[in-house]
Design a protein around this motif. Structure first.
Motif, short mmCIF file in Angstrom:
data_model
loop_
_atom_site.label_atom_id
_atom_site.label_comp_id
_atom_site.label_asym_id
_atom_site.label_seq_id
_atom_site.Cartn_x
_atom_site.Cartn_y
_atom_site.Cartn_z
N HIS A 1 0.89 3.49 -3.34
CA HIS A 1 0.01 4.74 -2.89
C HIS A 1 0.88 6.08 -3.38
N SER A 2 2.31 5.91 -3.13
CA SER A 2 3.31 7.00 -3.21
C SER A 2 3.43 6.99 -4.72
N LEU A 3 3.84 5.85 -5.31
CA LEU A 3 4.05 6.10 -6.89
C LEU A 3 2.76 6.38 -7.56
N GLY A 4 1.77 5.82 -7.20
CA GLY A 4 0.53 5.92 -7.92
C GLY A 4 0.21 7.38 -7.98
N ALA B 1 9.81 5.88 4.57
CA ALA B 1 10.46 5.63 5.86
C ALA B 1 10.37 6.35 7.13
N SER B 2 9.82 7.56 6.66
CA SER B 2 9.54 8.58 7.85
C SER B 2 8.41 7.91 8.72
N LYS B 3 7.50 7.38 8.01
CA LYS B 3 6.28 7.15 8.55
C LYS B 3 6.76 6.05 9.77
N TYR B 4 7.94 5.37 9.36
CA TYR B 4 8.14 4.20 10.56
C TYR B 4 9.53 4.79 11.36
N GLY B 5 9.52 6.18 11.66
CA GLY B 5 10.67 6.57 12.49
C GLY B 5 11.95 6.46 12.11
N VAL B 6 12.10 6.24 10.64
CA VAL B 6 13.53 6.13 9.98
C VAL B 6 13.75 7.23 8.92
N VAL C 1 0.87 -1.28 -0.02
CA VAL C 1 0.15 0.04 -0.16
C VAL C 1 0.76 1.17 0.08
N ASP C 2 1.98 1.25 0.84
CA ASP C 2 2.75 2.42 0.81
C ASP C 2 3.43 2.78 -0.35
N ILE C 3 3.95 1.63 -1.01
CA ILE C 3 4.60 1.89 -2.39
C ILE C 3 3.61 2.26 -3.38
#
Length: 332
Positions: free
Chosen positions: A120-123, A213-218, A116-118
């Motif tokens: 949604h971001s690229l889409g 990555a920032s969504k996961y604290g990285v 979903v993350d990938i």
């Protein structure tokens, strides 16, 4: 070197183990495990029970006993340590099986979340962004391999094409019949496996990686890409029913800087901890906390680790899987 080990019956296999010092309290049950699990698979679990000699020395110094050269340059002898039993090996095997199943449970949820993350971001950039080199990292999309003459993107597309052709999912058939190819990324992502999604993430532009990555604290998406790559390695180990608990992790994850993700700090600069699966279990738990904050996976993992067989008499404990001191005090 010619292979010269002869075929042995289950009875002879068990007799050989007993001759080498393994305790067998229930011969019938031990024979059943040899028949159903196999000598070779179980040998990976009793391997740590075998005696080690001192630092590497000539064959003559082993009194004629066969040996293998261990990773620490200590001779691994055929004889077992005092107190090592067949039941100990079975208990360790069962623990490892439970661990693999639990890990696969976590990775399934992580895989779906990352799809979903990938997508949604690229889409957002383009429904077919996965096809467009200009929307991906240049080294991934344009740099050609000297041997194949193909870019990593070309090879990724080939892998994805194989997944599509193998898929029997109705939604693939429906979209193909109604709209034809190509399929938008939010549809086609549903047939990605962990390796496919982790490779595409590694091929995204750095700003897009950082945003996810920032969504996961990285903060650094390249570090996060190494996490996904290592989790894919972990997934393959589990999916192929391979020994996990004390495995030497070949594809090790990179770590964020000290203080960025607090639980990571005890692993910094510790070669043994970086090369063992406990770190990857921690990464899985970290991602699950964001993907599904109500998940009980961490508690189930803690409960399983506390069930680790009592193998102190052969020198084994959770340190073998890279558990840091005080891990049980973490708020999992």
């Amino acid at each position: 070197m010619a292979y010269d080990k002869p075929w042995k019956s289950y009875e002879n296999q068990l007799d050989q183990l007993i001759q080498r010092g393994m305790i067998v309290t229930d011969r019938a049950k031990a024979l059943h495990y040899l028949e159903r699990i196999g000598y070779y698979r179980l040998s990976g679990y009793w391997y740590p029970f075998r005696e080690r000699s001192g630092i590497y020395c000539p064959l003559a110094a082993t009194n004629g006993k066969k040996f293998k050269l261990g990773s620490t340059n200590r001779l691994v002898l055929d004889d077992f340590k005092t107190g090592a039993s067949f039941q100990n090996a079975v208990e360790l095997y069962v623990f490892d099986k439970k661990l693999r199943l639990l890990v696969l449970d976590a990775l399934e949820r992580i895989e779906i979340g990352m799809r979903v993350d990938i997508s949604h971001s690229l889409g957002k950039k383009d429904p077919f962004a996965y096809l467009k080199p200009e929307l991906l990292f240049e080294d991934f999309s344009a740099k050609l391999d000297e041997k194949t003459g193909l870019s990593d993107h070309h090879q990724w597309l080939s892998k994805q094409s194989t997944l599509v052709s193998r898929s029997k999912e109705e939604f693939i058939k429906h979209n193909k019949a109604k709209y034809g190819f190509p399929l938008p990324i939010w549809v086609i992502c549903e047939i990605w496996d962990f390796g496919t999604l982790s490779t595409l993430f590694a091929g995204m532009k750095e700003a897009d990686q950082d945003a996810i990555a920032s969504k996961y604290g990285v903060s650094n998406g390249r570090i996060f890409a190494s996490w996904l790559r290592s989790l894919n390695y972990l997934r393959n180990v589990c999916a192929h029913h391979s020994r996990l608990w004390n495995r030497n992790i070949i594809d090790q994850p990179k770590l964020p800087k000290v203080g960025e993700v607090s639980w990571v700090d005890p692993f910094q600069g510790e070669a043994h901890l970086l090369a063992r699966p406990f770190l990857l279990l921690c990464i899985a738990k970290h991602l699950l906390t964001i993907i599904n904050p109500s998940s009980s996976w961490g508690q189930r993992l803690t409960a399983l680790l506390l069930e680790f067989p009592d193998l102190q008499h052969v020198g084994l404990n959770l340190n073998g899987m890279g558990a840091v001191d005080g891990w049980e005090q973490w708020a999992w």
